[in-house]
Every structure is written in structure tokens, then in C-alpha cells.
Scaffold this motif. Structure first.
Motif, mmCIF file in Angstrom:
data_model
loop_
_atom_site.group_PDB
_atom_site.id
_atom_site.type_symbol
_atom_site.label_atom_id
_atom_site.label_comp_id
_atom_site.label_asym_id
_atom_site.label_seq_id
_atom_site.Cartn_x
_atom_site.Cartn_y
_atom_site.Cartn_z
ATOM 1 N N PRO A 139 -30.614 -40.870 89.452
ATOM 2 C CA PRO A 139 -30.817 -39.852 88.407
ATOM 3 C C PRO A 139 -30.652 -40.382 86.993
ATOM 4 C CG PRO A 139 -29.394 -39.031 90.171
ATOM 5 C CD PRO A 139 -29.533 -40.497 90.379
ATOM 6 N N SER A 140 -29.928 -41.508 86.838
ATOM 7 C CA SER A 140 -29.734 -42.061 85.500
ATOM 8 C C SER A 140 -30.993 -42.758 84.986
ATOM 9 C CB SER A 140 -28.571 -43.059 85.502
ATOM 10 O OG SER A 140 -28.880 -44.207 86.271
ATOM 11 N N ILE A 141 -31.926 -43.052 85.895
ATOM 12 C CA ILE A 141 -33.173 -43.725 85.519
ATOM 13 C C ILE A 141 -34.326 -42.740 85.370
ATOM 14 C CG2 ILE A 141 -34.897 -45.412 86.253
ATOM 15 C CD1 ILE A 141 -32.682 -46.951 87.634
ATOM 16 N N ALA A 142 -34.444 -41.808 86.318
ATOM 17 C CA ALA A 142 -35.540 -40.837 86.282
ATOM 18 C C ALA A 142 -35.164 -39.616 87.098
ATOM 19 C CB ALA A 142 -36.821 -41.464 86.832
ATOM 20 N N THR A 143 -35.733 -38.473 86.735
ATOM 21 C CA THR A 143 -35.503 -37.265 87.509
ATOM 22 C C THR A 143 -36.261 -37.365 88.824
ATOM 23 O OG1 THR A 143 -37.398 -36.074 86.608
ATOM 24 C CG2 THR A 143 -35.304 -35.908 85.405
ATOM 25 N N ALA A 144 -35.808 -36.631 89.803
ATOM 26 C CA ALA A 144 -36.458 -36.656 91.108
ATOM 27 C C ALA A 144 -37.906 -36.200 91.008
ATOM 28 C CB ALA A 144 -35.675 -35.775 92.084
ATOM 29 N N ALA A 145 -38.137 -35.166 90.200
ATOM 30 C CA ALA A 145 -39.488 -34.609 90.080
ATOM 31 C C ALA A 145 -40.472 -35.625 89.511
ATOM 32 C CB ALA A 145 -39.455 -33.366 89.209
ATOM 33 N N SER A 146 -39.998 -36.505 88.656
ATOM 34 C CA SER A 146 -40.901 -37.471 88.029
ATOM 35 C C SER A 146 -41.496 -38.439 89.040
ATOM 36 C CB SER A 146 -40.160 -38.248 86.933
ATOM 37 O OG SER A 146 -39.147 -39.067 87.485
ATOM 38 N N TYR A 147 -40.814 -38.627 90.180
ATOM 39 C CA TYR A 147 -41.315 -39.544 91.195
ATOM 40 C C TYR A 147 -42.621 -39.046 91.817
ATOM 41 C CZ TYR A 147 -37.189 -42.580 91.368
ATOM 42 O OH TYR A 147 -36.204 -43.486 91.062
ATOM 43 N N VAL A 148 -42.772 -37.742 91.932
ATOM 44 C CA VAL A 148 -43.958 -37.206 92.606
ATOM 45 C C VAL A 148 -44.877 -36.411 91.684
ATOM 46 C CG1 VAL A 148 -42.877 -37.115 94.874
ATOM 47 C CG2 VAL A 148 -42.689 -35.153 93.349
ATOM 48 N N MET A 149 -44.487 -36.264 90.408
ATOM 49 C CA MET A 149 -45.274 -35.431 89.496
ATOM 50 C C MET A 149 -46.711 -35.912 89.394
ATOM 51 S SD MET A 149 -44.595 -34.362 85.525
ATOM 52 C CE MET A 149 -44.986 -35.983 84.865
ATOM 53 N N LYS A 150 -46.938 -37.195 89.242
ATOM 54 C CA LYS A 150 -48.308 -37.675 89.048
ATOM 55 C C LYS A 150 -49.148 -37.488 90.302
ATOM 56 C CE LYS A 150 -48.020 -42.607 90.253
ATOM 57 N NZ LYS A 150 -48.323 -43.968 89.771
ATOM 58 N N TYR A 151 -48.485 -37.433 91.471
ATOM 59 C CA TYR A 151 -49.248 -37.210 92.696
ATOM 60 C C TYR A 151 -49.599 -35.735 92.858
ATOM 61 C CZ TYR A 151 -47.391 -41.845 93.572
ATOM 62 O OH TYR A 151 -47.068 -43.162 93.449
ATOM 63 N N ILE A 152 -48.737 -34.856 92.358
ATOM 64 C CA ILE A 152 -49.026 -33.427 92.394
ATOM 65 C C ILE A 152 -50.175 -33.098 91.448
ATOM 66 C CG2 ILE A 152 -48.140 -31.152 91.732
ATOM 67 C CD1 ILE A 152 -45.473 -31.930 92.870
ATOM 68 N N PHE A 153 -50.141 -33.680 90.251
ATOM 69 C CA PHE A 153 -51.166 -33.401 89.255
ATOM 70 C C PHE A 153 -52.375 -34.314 89.375
ATOM 71 C CE2 PHE A 153 -47.602 -31.262 87.269
ATOM 72 C CZ PHE A 153 -48.198 -30.162 86.695
ATOM 73 N N ASN A 154 -52.276 -35.342 90.222
ATOM 74 C CA ASN A 154 -53.363 -36.308 90.378
ATOM 75 C C ASN A 154 -53.674 -37.022 89.070
ATOM 76 O OD1 ASN A 154 -53.584 -35.289 92.956
ATOM 77 N ND2 ASN A 154 -55.265 -33.923 92.442
ATOM 78 N N PHE A 155 -52.641 -37.255 88.265
ATOM 79 C CA PHE A 155 -52.844 -37.944 86.992
ATOM 80 C C PHE A 155 -52.550 -39.430 87.190
ATOM 81 C CE2 PHE A 155 -52.036 -34.359 83.689
ATOM 82 C CZ PHE A 155 -53.180 -33.725 84.144
#
Length: 226
Positions: A139-155
Motif C-alpha cells: 500500500p505504500s507504493i500503490a493502491t490496490a485499485a491502481s493495479y487493475v484500473m487500466k484493465y477495467i478501463f482498457n486504457f
């Protein structure tokens, strides 16, 4: 982030709903003191008609057969984990390789004492050298959501880490939509608090312009003064 006014646009509707629910899962897991893992599951060479590396050993298997195999193996993992401490929460996103073969990105939250069990269980069903990549989230490096956000948005992003132009990302939406329409299979699956999907749908229907909402009730779901 996307503007709320854009949530109703077709290409953002599913992505925005999934991301809001994902953030809810993340906050809920934090409150419970759960540990997060980011997992990538890849199918063996016989599912790849055009492998990136090595010689082709494709056996004529379709992307739908690949999806069904991933789903079957993941369910086996879930069943095994359920017998040893209960269900975990998270999200699963399916993404096609360039050759059309699917692979899965999974975000999982569970208790600290079950972390080793999760890793060993996954490796029981995905034994290949590169079939399972398991990363514990810091969590000190990145939020959990950030790991999969680009796959959800296909960005997708460029090598410098910046997002591609909107037209290129819109192209990614079309490619993913075409793949899903052709082969079926559920692209995004969230296993969280029962009823969260219904709550989201209810909130989007609201026309009340007041700062607070006194009461919403449907199928036993009630939200009071939030």
C-alpha cells in the motif's frame, strides 16, 4: 478518474460502475485489515494460436475454451480456499492477448494467515513456469485499485507511463468489445458485499438535487442520511 456526467455514456458505464465498486472493496478490506494480492493467470501454449515466444503448439482451442478453462480452475481455487477459512473478496478482469487467447488479472483480499495457502493453492492448479504471477500489494507504493484500473478501463500506456490519446484508448474499447461479443464470457466479475451492484444502480436513477437523501428502500436495501 472520469467526470460523473460521462458515467452514462455507453463506453464508460460498465467501467465506472466496476471501478466504484472496486474502490468500495478496497476500503472495506482496509477496515478489516486484509492483505491484497495481484494475480495474473496465463493459459498454456496449446491455447495460443500465435505465441509471442517459442514455437507454436496450438491445438485449435478457441478463446471461449480458454475462458472456460480459466473459470473452471479459478472456481477450484475458490472452493479450496472456502474450505480453509471462508471466501475472499476482490475483482477479476479478463483481457485478450494479441492472438485472442484470454488471460486473467485478479485482485484478492484475505487474512494474513491465509496468504501462504492462497499461493500454494494457485500453484496447484496453475503449474506452468509462467502460468501464475502472484504479487503481494504494498500500500505504500500503490493502491490496490491502481493495479487493475487500466484493465477495467482498457486504457493502455506508452513506455513513458503516460496514457495514450483518447482515440487510441477508444480503439482499445472497440477491440475488447468485439472480442467479448464474438467469444462471450464475462469480462469483469466482482466478488464483494452482496447488494453493492443494486445500490449503484439505484443511486444512478436518483433525480433528487438535495444534498442528502433521506431514504432509499428496495429489496431490503436502505441507505439513511449519507
Amino acid at each position: 478518474r472520469i467526470p460523473f456526467k460521462d458515467v452514462c455514456k455507453t463506453k464508460y458505464k460498465l467501467a465506472s460502475k466496476s471501478y466504484v465498486r472496486l474502490k468500495g472493496v478496497e476500503f472495506y478490506a482496509k477496515e478489516l485489515g486484509l492483505v491484497g494480492f495481484f494475480i495474473t493467470l496465463t493459459l498454456s501454449p496449446e491455447y495460443h494460436p500465435s505465441p509471442k515466444n517459442g514455437n507454436s503448439s496450438w491445438k485449435g482451442l478457441t478463446p471461449l475454451q480458454g475462458h472456460n478453462h480459466l473459470q473452471s480452475q479459478w472456481r477450484n481455487i475458490q472452493k479450496s480456499m472456502n474450505k480453509n477459512g471462508g471466501k475472499f473478496i476482490g475483482v477479476r478482469v479478463e483481457e485478450p492477448h494479441l492472438d485472442g487467447c484470454p488471460h486473467w488479472h485478479i485482485l484478492v483480499f484475505l487474512e494474513e494467515h491465509r496468504c501462504d495457502l492462497l499461493e500454494s493453492t494457485i500453484k496447484t492448479y496453475f503449474k506452468g513456469k509462467n502460468s501464475a504471477d502472484i504479487v503481494r500489494i504494498d500500500p505504500s507504493i500503490a493502491t490496490a485499485a491502481s493495479y487493475v484500473m487500466k484493465y477495467i478501463f482498457n486504457f493502455n500506456t506508452k513506455t513513458d507511463g503516460n496514457s495514450l490519446p483518447d482515440d487510441e484508448n477508444h480503439k482499445n474499447f472497440r477491440i475488447y468489445d468485439a472480442h467479448s461479443s464474438t467469444w462471450g464470457g464475462r469480462r469483469i466479475e466482482i466478488y464483494d458485499i452482496p447488494g453493492s451492484s443494486t445500490i449503484w444502480d439505484l443511486l444512478r436513477k436518483l433525480k433528487n438535487k438535495e444534498d442528502t437523501i433521506s431514504k432509499i428502500s428496495e429489496d431490503g436495501i436502505k441507505l439513511m442520511n449519507f
